[in-house]
Scaffold this motif. Structure first.
Motif, PDB file in Angstrom:
ATOM      1  N   LEU A  19      29.774  44.771  43.575  1.00 45.94           N
ATOM      2  CA  LEU A  19      29.801  44.209  42.221  1.00 45.94           C
ATOM      3  C   LEU A  19      31.194  43.957  41.650  1.00 45.94           C
ATOM      4  CD1 LEU A  19      26.804  45.818  40.296  1.00 45.94           C
ATOM      5  CD2 LEU A  19      27.289  43.386  40.575  1.00 45.94           C
ATOM      6  N   PRO A  20      32.209  44.826  41.849  1.00 50.59           N
ATOM      7  CA  PRO A  20      33.529  44.523  41.273  1.00 50.59           C
ATOM      8  C   PRO A  20      34.080  43.163  41.708  1.00 50.59           C
ATOM      9  CG  PRO A  20      33.452  46.812  41.942  1.00 50.59           C
ATOM     10  CD  PRO A  20      32.178  46.185  42.446  1.00 50.59           C
ATOM     11  N   LEU A  21      33.708  42.698  42.897  1.00 54.14           N
ATOM     12  CA  LEU A  21      34.216  41.412  43.376  1.00 54.14           C
ATOM     13  C   LEU A  21      33.585  40.235  42.647  1.00 54.14           C
ATOM     14  CD1 LEU A  21      35.103  43.376  45.674  1.00 54.14           C
ATOM     15  CD2 LEU A  21      34.934  41.431  47.221  1.00 54.14           C
ATOM     16  N   VAL A  22      32.534  40.492  41.863  1.00 50.87           N
ATOM     17  CA  VAL A  22      31.912  39.436  41.070  1.00 50.87           C
ATOM     18  C   VAL A  22      32.903  38.874  40.048  1.00 50.87           C
ATOM     19  CG1 VAL A  22      30.092  39.015  39.335  1.00 50.87           C
ATOM     20  CG2 VAL A  22      29.558  40.243  41.439  1.00 50.87           C
ATOM     21  N   LEU A  23      33.960  39.627  39.738  1.00 52.85           N
ATOM     22  CA  LEU A  23      34.993  39.122  38.830  1.00 52.85           C
ATOM     23  C   LEU A  23      35.664  37.861  39.360  1.00 52.85           C
ATOM     24  CD1 LEU A  23      36.677  42.460  37.686  1.00 52.85           C
ATOM     25  CD2 LEU A  23      35.170  40.989  36.357  1.00 52.85           C
ATOM     26  N   LEU A  24      35.502  37.594  40.659  1.00 51.11           N
ATOM     27  CA  LEU A  24      36.060  36.360  41.232  1.00 51.11           C
ATOM     28  C   LEU A  24      35.379  35.114  40.679  1.00 51.11           C
ATOM     29  CD1 LEU A  24      36.484  37.513  44.946  1.00 51.11           C
ATOM     30  CD2 LEU A  24      38.300  37.119  43.275  1.00 51.11           C
ATOM     31  N   LEU A  25      34.284  35.303  39.950  1.00 52.37           N
ATOM     32  CA  LEU A  25      33.652  34.162  39.260  1.00 52.37           C
ATOM     33  C   LEU A  25      34.600  33.521  38.253  1.00 52.37           C
ATOM     34  CD1 LEU A  25      30.060  35.568  38.563  1.00 52.37           C
ATOM     35  CD2 LEU A  25      30.672  33.784  40.195  1.00 52.37           C
ATOM     36  N   ILE A  32      43.974  43.158  40.966  1.00 55.39           N
ATOM     37  CA  ILE A  32      44.282  44.515  40.509  1.00 55.39           C
ATOM     38  C   ILE A  32      43.090  45.102  39.755  1.00 55.39           C
ATOM     39  CG2 ILE A  32      45.701  45.867  38.900  1.00 55.39           C
ATOM     40  CD1 ILE A  32      48.060  44.066  39.654  1.00 55.39           C
ATOM     41  N   ILE A  33      42.488  44.313  38.876  1.00 52.26           N
ATOM     42  CA  ILE A  33      41.319  44.788  38.123  1.00 52.26           C
ATOM     43  C   ILE A  33      40.165  45.106  39.073  1.00 52.26           C
ATOM     44  CG2 ILE A  33      39.560  44.131  36.431  1.00 52.26           C
ATOM     45  CD1 ILE A  33      41.738  42.409  35.080  1.00 52.26           C
ATOM     46  N   ILE A  34      39.957  44.236  40.074  1.00 50.39           N
ATOM     47  CA  ILE A  34      38.876  44.449  41.042  1.00 50.39           C
ATOM     48  C   ILE A  34      39.070  45.755  41.799  1.00 50.39           C
ATOM     49  CG2 ILE A  34      37.936  43.628  43.249  1.00 50.39           C
ATOM     50  CD1 ILE A  34      38.287  40.764  42.158  1.00 50.39           C
ATOM     51  N   ILE A  35      40.265  45.961  42.315  1.00 53.02           N
ATOM     52  CA  ILE A  35      40.482  47.138  43.160  1.00 53.02           C
ATOM     53  C   ILE A  35      40.492  48.423  42.327  1.00 53.02           C
ATOM     54  CG2 ILE A  35      43.013  47.264  43.154  1.00 53.02           C
ATOM     55  CD1 ILE A  35      42.795  47.580  46.249  1.00 53.02           C
ATOM     56  N   LEU A  36      40.955  48.353  41.069  1.00 53.01           N
ATOM     57  CA  LEU A  36      40.884  49.525  40.201  1.00 53.01           C
ATOM     58  C   LEU A  36      39.437  49.815  39.801  1.00 53.01           C
ATOM     59  CD1 LEU A  36      44.012  49.094  37.876  1.00 53.01           C
ATOM     60  CD2 LEU A  36      43.697  50.677  39.791  1.00 53.01           C
ATOM     61  N   GLY A  37      38.657  48.763  39.565  1.00 56.37           N
ATOM     62  CA  GLY A  37      37.246  48.956  39.259  1.00 56.37           C
ATOM     63  C   GLY A  37      36.502  49.568  40.434  1.00 56.37           C
ATOM     64  N   GLN A  38      36.817  49.092  41.637  1.00 59.53           N
ATOM     65  CA  GLN A  38      36.199  49.654  42.838  1.00 59.53           C
ATOM     66  C   GLN A  38      36.575  51.119  43.013  1.00 59.53           C
ATOM     67  OE1 GLN A  38      34.767  47.246  45.829  1.00 59.53           O
ATOM     68  NE2 GLN A  38      33.535  49.030  45.371  1.00 59.53           N
TER      69      GLN A  38
END
Length: 543
Positions: free
Chosen positions: A215-221, A334-340
């Protein structure tokens, strides 16, 4: 840095170079799988046997019983592999059994076929990503950084030995990297066509179906350049999710409840009280994760540090559009990997950070290809540093992987010892297999419990007279029938010898045998041991 040099002429040497790491990945996966032992071993059968039997469910037109991840994409892939393998065996005369009998009689063989196919997909993904980045940059460091991702982390490397969502997710992240590379190297960093928006959404949807930790990778939208294209990508993601999860459409409510419990409770698998957990426990979890995968957290530090430096030096990026879009993508990662990481700290098994590990190579390439001019000497230092980092990361992964192989080898030796002990000293005894017991029938019973118990009767037919002890229910049973304590006492009264094999009943496991009188037959086996059932306690506290 000035590494962006389109390289559209491929020599034979280039093709060979691009094929080396994918070939090594495929070969090393087969070697590690063999060294890691059969899938019925205690450290291997969960969730492998659940995925195998749910793949079989799909082939029979039945819905899967296991929807937690939801993992439907892996079940579909497994169903395809099992169906093709069975069809070939029938054509070649290798088997004359029906589909269900063939799979349940030879589960290890079918699991190895699925694993082999998953590793083939990973090798193909590695090759295509290498081809793509060489096409855009002509720079071998970028090729190796992206292709070698499975070797950077012990979690990704050992995933190649398994049949579960993670190896398929590695293929999906290769696909995501392949798709995103053009938008990195042409400096726009935004998706500018409807088709690409739809394709991005489809990849993200496939990732979420495979495991919700994607799910964190959904930010790539955010990458599509207009609101309309963002909407197209979102709709594509949702439709992909719905399409692949059609086999479990009637279990959406149960699946949503499971995810909600995990998100809102501080215990593992949605247990415990509501909340994110105690701060001291979260810090303890974080340190545990760092120890298990130090390279992953070094990459997080590099990404955050590099992002800060680039923001500080942003004025050196002369083109305003490139500057804005580049920084957006860097901080999006950065946001994705911190969220993960935050998600994984709450649920500490490091494999929950797997999606971010899969795109870690892309994060490094993103920083190395930053559109900022620096001195040639600094370019060389960064390049040498990247090579040293790769070698060091692979070395650490090799050491940690070897430790896991040693543990697996010791486990296999222990199982062999217990088998010989039972055959030599207690040949006439019935063995009741329980929690984490290394036995094919026990692994099948576990898988069947997560496959809506659709195969109990057939398993009873193939593996007759098997006995199990379900520790959480504290009940003995066959594949299909629960046995009352009185029935077990009758067996003992008639002189029947009953052994129990599984994880030692020590520590927090003692509570699962409060009604049993057991004699441990071996005190030296730590991971799995053998008991003899002597009798049952009948007092007020255990009645």
């Amino acid at each position: 840095m000035s590494y962006i040099q389109p390289h559209r002429q491929f020599t034979i040497k280039a093709w060979i170079g691009l094929s080396i790491i994918p070939a090594l990945l495929f070969i090393s996966a087969m070697v590690l799988t063999a060294m890691h032992g059969p899938y019925y071993l205690s450290h291997n059968f969960d969730p492998e046997y659940a995925y195998l039997l749910n793949s079989l469910n799909l082939l029979l037109g039945k819905g899967p019983g296991h929807t937690d991840h939801p993992g439907t994409s892996v079940q579909i892939v497994g169903a395809a592999v099992v169906g093709i393998r069975y069809g070939l065996d029938r054509v070649l005369g290798i088997t004359g059994d029906g589909l269900v009998t063939a799979v349940l009689s030879h589960p290890e063989s079918y699991l190895k076929s699925i694993n082999l196919f998953l590793n083939f997909l990973i090798a193909v993904g590695s090759f295509l990503v290498g081809y793509r980045v060489f096409y855009f940059s002509g720079y071998w460091l970028f090729v190796i950084v992206l292709q070698i991702v499975p070797y950077l982390f012990v979690t990704t490397l050992m995933a190649t030995t398994r049949v579960m969502p993670e190896p398929f997710m590695l293929f999906i992240t290769y696909g995501l990297v392949f798709f995103l590379l053009p938008f990195i190297f042409n400096r726009t960093y935004r998706i500018q066509t409807n088709r690409d928006s739809v394709f991005l959404g489809a990849i993200l949807g496939l990732g979420v179906v495979t495991k919700v930790t994607f799910l964190p990778l959904v930010l790539l939208l955010w990458l599509p350049d207009t609101l309309k294209r963002k909407f197209y990508a979102f709709v594509s993601m949702v439709l992909t999710f719905l399409l692949i999860t059609l086999p479990i459409w009637d279990k959406y409510v149960r699946m949503a409840q499971w995810w909600t419990r995990i998100a809102t409770h501080n215990g593992r698998y949605g247990k415990g009280e509501a909340g994110i957990g105690d701060l001291e426990e979260l810090i303890h979890n974080l340190f545990g994760l760092i120890v298990s995968e130090p390279i992953f957290f070094i990459i997080i530090s590099i990404l955050i540090g590099g992002g800060c430096v680039l923001f500080w030096q942003r004025r050196n990026i002369k083109d305003v559009v490139v500057r804005r879009n580049f920084l957006v993508v860097v901080f999006l990662f950065i946001i994705i990997i911190l969220g993960q990481t935050a998600l994984t700290i709450k649920h500490p098994p490091i494999h929950y950070a797997f999606p971010s590990m899969g795109i870690a190579g892309l994060m490094l390439v993103l920083l190395l290809s930053a559109p900022i001019e620096i001195s040639g000497t600094m370019n060389k230092l960064i390049s040498y540093g990247a090579w040293i980092f790769l070698v060091g990361a692979i070395g650490i992964t090799a050491v940690k992987a070897n430790e896991q192989i040693i543990i697996a080898q010791n486990s296999m030796n222990n199982v062999e010892y217990l088998k010989n002990l039972q055959v030599d000293s207690y040949p006439d005894c019935t063995v009741a297999y329980y929690y984490r017991s290394s036995n094919v029938s026990h692994a099948l019973d576990f898988g069947n419990s997560y496959a809506a118990s659709n195969f109990g009767e057939k398993l009873e037919e193939i593996y007759s007279n098997e006995l199990f002890y379900h520790i959480f229910a504290q009940k003995f049973q066959t594949f299909t029938t629960h046995l009352e304590i009185s029935e077990m006492e009758m067996k003992l009264a008639n002189g029947e010898c009953i052994l129990m094999q599984g994880t030692p009943f020590v520590g927090d496991k003692e509570k699962f045998v409060t009604s049993l009188i057991l004699e441990r037959l071996d005190e030296n086996v730590a991971t799995e041991t053998l008991y003899q059932l002597i009798g049952f306690k009948h007092d007020d506290t255990n009645s």
